[in-house]
Design a protein around this motif. Structure first.
Motif, PDB file in Angstrom:
ATOM      1  N   MET A  10       4.096   8.742 -22.785  1.00 63.00           N
ATOM      2  CA  MET A  10       5.307   7.958 -22.574  1.00 63.00           C
ATOM      3  C   MET A  10       4.931   6.518 -22.261  1.00 63.00           C
ATOM      4  O   MET A  10       3.801   6.235 -21.832  1.00 63.00           O
ATOM      5  N   PRO A  11       5.839   5.590 -22.494  1.00 64.11           N
ATOM      6  CA  PRO A  11       5.556   4.186 -22.142  1.00 64.11           C
ATOM      7  C   PRO A  11       5.436   4.023 -20.628  1.00 64.11           C
ATOM      8  O   PRO A  11       5.907   4.863 -19.855  1.00 64.11           O
ATOM      9  N   GLY A  12       4.819   2.924 -20.223  1.00 62.96           N
ATOM     10  CA  GLY A  12       4.752   2.629 -18.805  1.00 62.96           C
ATOM     11  C   GLY A  12       6.138   2.413 -18.221  1.00 62.96           C
ATOM     12  O   GLY A  12       7.017   1.835 -18.860  1.00 62.96           O
ATOM     13  N   LEU A  13       6.341   2.877 -17.006  1.00 61.46           N
ATOM     14  CA  LEU A  13       7.620   2.684 -16.327  1.00 61.46           C
ATOM     15  C   LEU A  13       7.705   1.268 -15.772  1.00 61.46           C
ATOM     16  O   LEU A  13       6.687   0.614 -15.523  1.00 61.46           O
ATOM     17  N   ILE A  14       8.929   0.817 -15.549  1.00 57.18           N
ATOM     18  CA  ILE A  14       9.168  -0.523 -15.021  1.00 57.18           C
ATOM     19  C   ILE A  14      10.085  -0.422 -13.812  1.00 57.18           C
ATOM     20  O   ILE A  14      11.171   0.135 -13.905  1.00 57.18           O
ATOM     21  N   GLU A  15       9.633  -0.942 -12.693  1.00 61.60           N
ATOM     22  CA  GLU A  15      10.430  -0.951 -11.471  1.00 61.60           C
ATOM     23  C   GLU A  15      11.060  -2.328 -11.314  1.00 61.60           C
ATOM     24  O   GLU A  15      10.355  -3.326 -11.187  1.00 61.60           O
ATOM     25  N   SER A  16      12.392  -2.378 -11.331  1.00 61.28           N
ATOM     26  CA  SER A  16      13.067  -3.675 -11.255  1.00 61.28           C
ATOM     27  C   SER A  16      13.623  -3.974  -9.866  1.00 61.28           C
ATOM     28  O   SER A  16      14.307  -4.976  -9.693  1.00 61.28           O
ATOM     29  N   HIS A  17      13.350  -3.129  -8.902  1.00 61.70           N
ATOM     30  CA  HIS A  17      13.768  -3.393  -7.523  1.00 61.70           C
ATOM     31  C   HIS A  17      12.587  -3.068  -6.614  1.00 61.70           C
ATOM     32  O   HIS A  17      12.660  -2.222  -5.732  1.00 61.70           O
ATOM     33  N   ALA A  18      11.486  -3.757  -6.863  1.00 70.38           N
ATOM     34  CA  ALA A  18      10.239  -3.456  -6.143  1.00 70.38           C
ATOM     35  C   ALA A  18      10.177  -4.200  -4.813  1.00 70.38           C
ATOM     36  O   ALA A  18      10.568  -5.365  -4.718  1.00 70.38           O
ATOM     37  N   HIS A  19       9.681  -3.499  -3.789  1.00 72.56           N
ATOM     38  CA  HIS A  19       9.383  -4.100  -2.485  1.00 72.56           C
ATOM     39  C   HIS A  19       7.975  -3.658  -2.105  1.00 72.56           C
ATOM     40  O   HIS A  19       7.782  -2.794  -1.252  1.00 72.56           O
ATOM     41  N   LEU A  20       6.983  -4.247  -2.749  1.00 76.88           N
ATOM     42  CA  LEU A  20       5.605  -3.783  -2.581  1.00 76.88           C
ATOM     43  C   LEU A  20       5.052  -4.039  -1.189  1.00 76.88           C
ATOM     44  O   LEU A  20       4.102  -3.385  -0.777  1.00 76.88           O
ATOM     45  N   GLY A  21       5.646  -4.980  -0.460  1.00 77.88           N
ATOM     46  CA  GLY A  21       5.128  -5.298   0.870  1.00 77.88           C
ATOM     47  C   GLY A  21       5.734  -4.491   1.997  1.00 77.88           C
ATOM     48  O   GLY A  21       5.345  -4.664   3.152  1.00 77.88           O
ATOM     49  N   LEU A  22       6.689  -3.607   1.693  1.00 77.03           N
ATOM     50  CA  LEU A  22       7.307  -2.817   2.751  1.00 77.03           C
ATOM     51  C   LEU A  22       6.435  -1.619   3.109  1.00 77.03           C
ATOM     52  O   LEU A  22       5.694  -1.103   2.276  1.00 77.03           O
ATOM     53  N   ALA A  23       6.551  -1.199   4.339  1.00 74.68           N
ATOM     54  CA  ALA A  23       5.753  -0.077   4.838  1.00 74.68           C
ATOM     55  C   ALA A  23       6.680   0.920   5.521  1.00 74.68           C
ATOM     56  O   ALA A  23       7.886   0.685   5.664  1.00 74.68           O
ATOM     57  N   ASP A  24       6.141   2.043   5.927  1.00 69.01           N
ATOM     58  CA  ASP A  24       6.928   3.074   6.603  1.00 69.01           C
ATOM     59  C   ASP A  24       7.136   2.702   8.065  1.00 69.01           C
ATOM     60  O   ASP A  24       6.548   3.293   8.976  1.00 69.01           O
ATOM     61  N   MET A  25       7.971   1.699   8.276  1.00 68.77           N
ATOM     62  CA  MET A  25       8.259   1.227   9.635  1.00 68.77           C
ATOM     63  C   MET A  25       9.608   0.539   9.627  1.00 68.77           C
ATOM     64  O   MET A  25      10.157   0.244   8.570  1.00 68.77           O
ATOM     65  N   SER A  26      10.133   0.287  10.799  1.00 71.09           N
ATOM     66  CA  SER A  26      11.439  -0.353  10.903  1.00 71.09           C
ATOM     67  C   SER A  26      11.359  -1.824  10.498  1.00 71.09           C
ATOM     68  O   SER A  26      10.273  -2.428  10.454  1.00 71.09           O
ATOM     69  N   SER A  27      12.520  -2.396  10.189  1.00 73.60           N
ATOM     70  CA  SER A  27      12.563  -3.813   9.817  1.00 73.60           C
ATOM     71  C   SER A  27      12.037  -4.700  10.935  1.00 73.60           C
ATOM     72  O   SER A  27      11.353  -5.701  10.692  1.00 73.60           O
ATOM     73  N   GLN A  28      12.352  -4.353  12.177  1.00 77.61           N
ATOM     74  CA  GLN A  28      11.875  -5.145  13.303  1.00 77.61           C
ATOM     75  C   GLN A  28      10.351  -5.114  13.403  1.00 77.61           C
ATOM     76  O   GLN A  28       9.709  -6.112  13.744  1.00 77.61           O
ATOM     77  N   ASP A  29       9.759  -3.965  13.090  1.00 77.56           N
ATOM     78  CA  ASP A  29       8.303  -3.855  13.181  1.00 77.56           C
ATOM     79  C   ASP A  29       7.588  -4.646  12.101  1.00 77.56           C
ATOM     80  O   ASP A  29       6.418  -4.998  12.258  1.00 77.56           O
ATOM     81  N   LEU A  30       8.278  -4.925  10.997  1.00 76.74           N
ATOM     82  CA  LEU A  30       7.658  -5.728   9.953  1.00 76.74           C
ATOM     83  C   LEU A  30       7.260  -7.100  10.465  1.00 76.74           C
ATOM     84  O   LEU A  30       6.226  -7.647  10.084  1.00 76.74           O
ATOM     85  N   ASN A  31       8.094  -7.682  11.330  1.00 77.47           N
ATOM     86  CA  ASN A  31       7.787  -9.004  11.877  1.00 77.47           C
ATOM     87  C   ASN A  31       6.564  -8.973  12.779  1.00 77.47           C
ATOM     88  O   ASN A  31       5.816  -9.946  12.878  1.00 77.47           O
ATOM     89  N   ARG A  32       6.328  -7.837  13.418  1.00 83.03           N
ATOM     90  CA  ARG A  32       5.190  -7.714  14.334  1.00 83.03           C
ATOM     91  C   ARG A  32       3.887  -7.379  13.613  1.00 83.03           C
ATOM     92  O   ARG A  32       2.812  -7.480  14.192  1.00 83.03           O
ATOM     93  N   LEU A  33       3.986  -6.968  12.362  1.00 85.83           N
ATOM     94  CA  LEU A  33       2.792  -6.567  11.618  1.00 85.83           C
ATOM     95  C   LEU A  33       1.999  -7.801  11.196  1.00 85.83           C
ATOM     96  O   LEU A  33       2.518  -8.683  10.519  1.00 85.83           O
ATOM     97  N   PRO A  34       0.735  -7.900  11.573  1.00 82.84           N
ATOM     98  CA  PRO A  34      -0.075  -9.065  11.184  1.00 82.84           C
ATOM     99  C   PRO A  34      -0.200  -9.167   9.668  1.00 82.84           C
ATOM    100  O   PRO A  34      -0.182  -8.161   8.955  1.00 82.84           O
ATOM    101  N   ILE A  35      -0.340 -10.384   9.182  1.00 80.56           N
ATOM    102  CA  ILE A  35      -0.371 -10.624   7.746  1.00 80.56           C
ATOM    103  C   ILE A  35      -1.545  -9.916   7.089  1.00 80.56           C
ATOM    104  O   ILE A  35      -1.448  -9.451   5.942  1.00 80.56           O
ATOM    105  N   GLU A  36      -2.683  -9.785   7.811  1.00 83.62           N
ATOM    106  CA  GLU A  36      -3.845  -9.133   7.210  1.00 83.62           C
ATOM    107  C   GLU A  36      -3.556  -7.668   6.887  1.00 83.62           C
ATOM    108  O   GLU A  36      -3.834  -7.189   5.773  1.00 83.62           O
ATOM    109  N   GLU A  37      -2.980  -6.954   7.861  1.00 84.41           N
ATOM    110  CA  GLU A  37      -2.629  -5.554   7.622  1.00 84.41           C
ATOM    111  C   GLU A  37      -1.571  -5.414   6.537  1.00 84.41           C
ATOM    112  O   GLU A  37      -1.626  -4.512   5.700  1.00 84.41           O
ATOM    113  N   GLN A  38      -0.607  -6.339   6.547  1.00 83.55           N
ATOM    114  CA  GLN A  38       0.469  -6.216   5.565  1.00 83.55           C
ATOM    115  C   GLN A  38      -0.023  -6.507   4.151  1.00 83.55           C
ATOM    116  O   GLN A  38       0.459  -5.901   3.190  1.00 83.55           O
TER     117      GLN A  38
END
Length: 324
Positions: A10-38
């Motif tokens: 099959m052809p490669g899939l295409i994701e048109s609503h990608a959030h590659l920088g999100l992690a399994d954590m709350s939105s508030q915790d994203l601000n506390r996550l250091p840039i290196e880890e993110q």
């Protein structure tokens, strides 16, 4: 040579609503996550997406301003594995809008979560110009409210006409594409008035908004992003907890006739490019609930409404040409 007997090609899939920088954590915790880890999380997410068969991604925003840009450069240079990527910055929002978790008694942050908070046209222009300077391919505007990190519900539209116009002014000058978070009917109309070409969600589109989407079907794509909506509506059945507030699919997306009209007027599913690839040579038909006449339209490739840079050396043209 790969022996493909017994397998499916099959052809490669295409994701048109990608959030590659999100992690399994709350939105508030994203601000506390250091840039290196993110950054490492973003790289791992890109590799996982490629391993799952997604060969292209249209970013719907990154959690920090340069995550997508740095990742895109590394993928293009062959130093990291991942899908071909159109890079975005944080979602641009207003005070109290989706992603603004600031509180009066704490220090204020312009980028408290996955969003960049800016009020009034001049502030919006500044944010867009900063992101253009850093090398994004796309901008994302949070026109409507939502549940969770927004003080405005999904049916309301906190971003103003002047603020959207300011963002589009910069986008056209920098040859950037624009996507928008639009759950409310008014946010859909606002996006259409200003020429925004990728409209996410449109859950609460009323008859007027659905008619406008249908009329603009040759120049825009709708990405419903139904996975989140489905999970919210099924949360009770699965035993999972449902966020407080009204489920975003409780109106328009429950009606098959509404859903078919909105999707047929733009693009079904959550991937504009995937829909373009699979549906470009077939005709979609939809019947209005108020009458017996049918409408049809051939799906066409999505193209920007302003001229593409003519120079072959243009970084925007070089990065974007593969997708269109």
């Amino acid at each position: 040579m790969i022996d493909g007997r017994g397998a499916t090609l099959m052809p490669g899939l295409i994701e048109s609503h990608a959030h590659l920088g999100l992690a399994d954590m709350s939105s508030q915790d994203l601000n506390r996550l250091p840039i290196e880890e993110q950054m490492l999380i973003t790289v791992r997410n890109a590799r996982t997406m490629l391993d799952c068969g997604y060969t292209s991604a249209f970013s719907a925003a990154s959690a920090k301003p340069r995550l997508d840009v740095v990742l895109r450069r590394e993928i293009e240079a062959g130093r990291e594995a991942g899908p071909r990527l159109l890079a975005n910055g944080p979602e641009i929002t207003v005070t109290g809008g989706l992603g603004d978790t600031n509180q009066m008694h704490l220090p204020h942050y312009e980028t408290p979560t996955f969003s960049w908070v800016a009020d009034r046209p001049d502030a919006i222009r500044r944010v867009c110009r900063l992101l253009a300077r850093e090398g994004v391919d796309l901008l994302k505007l949070n026109l409507s409210g939502d549940i969770g990190t927004s003080s405005y519900p999904s049916e309301q539209t906190p971003m103003t006409d002047g603020e959207v116009a300011a963002a589009m002014e910069v986008a056209r000058a920098a040859s950037l594409r624009v996507a928008a978070h639009c759950r409310s009917a008014e946010s859909v109309m606002l996006a259409l008035r200003h020429g925004i070409e990728v409209i996410y969600h449109a859950n609460y589109a009323d008859e007027r908004a659905l008619d406008a989407l249908e009329a603009a079907r040759d120049r825009i794509f709708v990405g419903p992003a139904l996975g989140l909506t489905y999970n919210l509506t099924q949360a009770g059945a699965s035993g999972a907890s449902r966020p407080s507030g009204r489920a975003p699919s409780s109106t328009s997306w429950r009606s098959p006739s509404r859903r078919s009209r909105a999707c047929a007027s733009a693009a079904s599913g959550s991937s504009p490019e995937a829909t373009m690839a699979s549906c470009s040579h077939r005709t979609a038909r939809t019947r209005r609930t108020s009458g017996s006449s049918s409408r049809s339209s051939a799906f066409r490739p999505w193209r920007p409404s302003w001229p593409r840079p003519s120079s072959a050396a243009s970084s925007w043209g070089a990065r974007a040409s593969w997708a269109w």
